[in-house]
Design a protein around this motif. Structure first.
Motif, PDB file in Angstrom:
ATOM      1  N   ARG A 203      -5.378   2.355  -1.005  1.00 54.16           N
ATOM      2  CA  ARG A 203      -6.081   3.378  -0.242  1.00 54.16           C
ATOM      3  C   ARG A 203      -5.191   4.516   0.239  1.00 54.16           C
ATOM      4  O   ARG A 203      -5.695   5.459   0.841  1.00 54.16           O
ATOM      5  CB  ARG A 203      -6.790   2.729   0.956  1.00 54.16           C
ATOM      6  N   ALA A 204      -3.908   4.437   0.015  1.00 53.68           N
ATOM      7  CA  ALA A 204      -3.007   5.482   0.504  1.00 53.68           C
ATOM      8  C   ALA A 204      -1.700   5.415  -0.269  1.00 53.68           C
ATOM      9  O   ALA A 204      -1.341   4.376  -0.839  1.00 53.68           O
ATOM     10  CB  ALA A 204      -2.731   5.297   2.004  1.00 53.68           C
ATOM     11  N   ALA A 205      -1.000   6.551  -0.271  1.00 50.60           N
ATOM     12  CA  ALA A 205       0.364   6.572  -0.790  1.00 50.60           C
ATOM     13  C   ALA A 205       1.313   6.140   0.315  1.00 50.60           C
ATOM     14  O   ALA A 205       0.954   6.130   1.498  1.00 50.60           O
ATOM     15  CB  ALA A 205       0.716   7.977  -1.276  1.00 50.60           C
ATOM     16  N   LEU A 206       2.506   5.754  -0.071  1.00 51.24           N
ATOM     17  CA  LEU A 206       3.530   5.338   0.877  1.00 51.24           C
ATOM     18  C   LEU A 206       4.808   6.050   0.469  1.00 51.24           C
ATOM     19  O   LEU A 206       5.116   6.127  -0.723  1.00 51.24           O
ATOM     20  CB  LEU A 206       3.717   3.823   0.816  1.00 51.24           C
ATOM     21  N   PRO A 207       5.544   6.621   1.421  1.00 50.75           N
ATOM     22  CA  PRO A 207       6.775   7.317   1.056  1.00 50.75           C
ATOM     23  C   PRO A 207       7.661   6.461   0.159  1.00 50.75           C
ATOM     24  O   PRO A 207       7.977   5.313   0.474  1.00 50.75           O
ATOM     25  CB  PRO A 207       7.442   7.579   2.413  1.00 50.75           C
ATOM     26  N   GLY A 208       8.022   7.031  -0.985  1.00 51.69           N
ATOM     27  CA  GLY A 208       8.859   6.301  -1.938  1.00 51.69           C
ATOM     28  C   GLY A 208       8.094   5.382  -2.863  1.00 51.69           C
ATOM     29  O   GLY A 208       8.698   4.743  -3.733  1.00 51.69           O
ATOM     30  N   HIS A 209       6.773   5.314  -2.700  1.00 50.99           N
ATOM     31  CA  HIS A 209       5.948   4.423  -3.516  1.00 50.99           C
ATOM     32  C   HIS A 209       4.683   5.166  -3.923  1.00 50.99           C
ATOM     33  O   HIS A 209       3.957   5.690  -3.063  1.00 50.99           O
ATOM     34  CB  HIS A 209       5.565   3.158  -2.742  1.00 50.99           C
ATOM     35  N   PRO A 210       4.357   5.234  -5.203  1.00 47.12           N
ATOM     36  CA  PRO A 210       3.131   5.916  -5.620  1.00 47.12           C
ATOM     37  C   PRO A 210       1.895   5.150  -5.170  1.00 47.12           C
ATOM     38  O   PRO A 210       1.938   3.938  -4.952  1.00 47.12           O
ATOM     39  CB  PRO A 210       3.238   5.930  -7.145  1.00 47.12           C
ATOM     40  N   ARG A 211       0.799   5.864  -5.029  1.00 45.68           N
ATOM     41  CA  ARG A 211      -0.464   5.202  -4.696  1.00 45.68           C
ATOM     42  C   ARG A 211      -0.853   4.254  -5.824  1.00 45.68           C
ATOM     43  O   ARG A 211      -0.783   4.608  -7.004  1.00 45.68           O
ATOM     44  CB  ARG A 211      -1.551   6.244  -4.461  1.00 45.68           C
ATOM     45  N   LEU A 212      -1.272   3.059  -5.461  1.00 44.53           N
ATOM     46  CA  LEU A 212      -1.619   2.050  -6.454  1.00 44.53           C
ATOM     47  C   LEU A 212      -2.983   2.342  -7.062  1.00 44.53           C
ATOM     48  O   LEU A 212      -3.933   2.664  -6.356  1.00 44.53           O
ATOM     49  CB  LEU A 212      -1.635   0.659  -5.801  1.00 44.53           C
ATOM     50  N   THR A 213      -3.087   2.197  -8.384  1.00 50.68           N
ATOM     51  CA  THR A 213      -4.376   2.337  -9.061  1.00 50.68           C
ATOM     52  C   THR A 213      -5.000   0.978  -9.355  1.00 50.68           C
ATOM     53  O   THR A 213      -6.176   0.891  -9.701  1.00 50.68           O
ATOM     54  CB  THR A 213      -4.213   3.120 -10.365  1.00 50.68           C
ATOM     55  N   GLY A 214      -4.226  -0.067  -9.228  1.00 49.26           N
ATOM     56  CA  GLY A 214      -4.724  -1.435  -9.344  1.00 49.26           C
ATOM     57  C   GLY A 214      -3.927  -2.317  -8.397  1.00 49.26           C
ATOM     58  O   GLY A 214      -2.739  -2.090  -8.189  1.00 49.26           O
ATOM     59  N   TRP A 215      -4.582  -3.290  -7.789  1.00 45.68           N
ATOM     60  CA  TRP A 215      -3.882  -4.120  -6.811  1.00 45.68           C
ATOM     61  C   TRP A 215      -4.610  -5.453  -6.682  1.00 45.68           C
ATOM     62  O   TRP A 215      -5.776  -5.580  -7.050  1.00 45.68           O
ATOM     63  CB  TRP A 215      -3.817  -3.422  -5.440  1.00 45.68           C
ATOM     64  N   ARG A 216      -3.904  -6.428  -6.163  1.00 44.21           N
ATOM     65  CA  ARG A 216      -4.495  -7.711  -5.809  1.00 44.21           C
ATOM     66  C   ARG A 216      -3.553  -8.398  -4.826  1.00 44.21           C
ATOM     67  O   ARG A 216      -2.356  -8.120  -4.803  1.00 44.21           O
ATOM     68  CB  ARG A 216      -4.730  -8.598  -7.031  1.00 44.21           C
TER      69      ARG A 216
END
Length: 223
Positions: A203-216
């Motif tokens: 649901r959000a980007a994190l500094p140094g980490h791209p926003r996830l398009t898939g997760w679990r």
């Protein structure tokens, strides 16, 4: 201010405390309290980036909590599938739920459904022995795992709902930290736990980490 002489070797690292029924109850009660402030005309708006409206999203959250409760319910919970309730959508593209609120009862009734579903899971987490395991698609889990899953569902869907309903939602950092430790062990540990949880659930980007398009998450038991 702390100084090096203030610390002791046994104080250096503490394992995260387990997620409890009280944590889940707190999350649900906070959510219901926020949703009671929603304008009555806003429930047909989409919930954040979801394709469901806000009413459907509360039904979906209620259904999540109900589904986790009943999964723990049988004397021998299933390890290879869900307890076979019928989950169905009321419209094309809507959430497939076993739980639906009577629209004639209005938002007050909808929130009673949410609170009642949460109470079912709270009760099951309190009374299920730690040794019991039950199926979840993201890993066979225990009562603590289902409590953590219920907390995550509540926190992040309230984020979606708050966007749609025009409400503020900033859940307690310690709740976010505990469910991150239980379900997202590989998530970054630095930074604000709420922002990290939003990142971990796409649901959000994190500094140094791209926003996830898939997760679990990882529901398996690690204690």
């Amino acid at each position: 201010m702390s100084h090096p002489t203030d610390s002791h070797p046994t104080d250096a690292v503490h394992p995260p405390s387990p997620v409890t029924a009280d944590d889940l109850d707190r999350a649900v009660q906070l959510a219901v309290g926020v949703l009671r402030r929603a304008p009555e005309a806003a429930w047909e708006r989409n919930a954040g980036s979801l394709e469901w409206d806000c009413w459907e999203t509360v039904e979906h959250l209620s259904d999540d909590l109900f589904a986790y409760a009943v999964q723990l319910g049988p004397g021998k919970p299933p390890l290879d599938g869900n307890v076979p309730f019928v989950w169905e959508s009321r419209r094309a593209g809507g959430p497939a739920n076993a739980v639906h609120a009577d629209r004639a009862a209005g938002p007050t009734g909808l929130l009673q459904v949410l609170e009642a579903s949460g109470a079912l899971l709270v009760a099951m987490v309190r009374t299920t022995p730690p040794r019991v395991r039950a199926h979840h698609v993201f890993g066979v889990s225990d009562a603590e795992g289902f409590a953590a899953m219920g907390v995550v569902e509540t926190l992040v869907h309230l984020h979606d709902l708050a966007e749609g309903l025009g409400l503020d939602w900033d859940p307690p950092a310690e709740l976010c930290a505990r469910v991150l430790a239980r379900l997202f062990p590989d998530a970054p540990e630095a930074g604000d736990p709420w922002h990290t949880l939003l990142w971990a659930t796409g649901r959000a980007a994190l500094p140094g980490h791209p926003r996830l398009t898939g997760w679990r998450w990882d529901a398996t038991v690690r204690r």
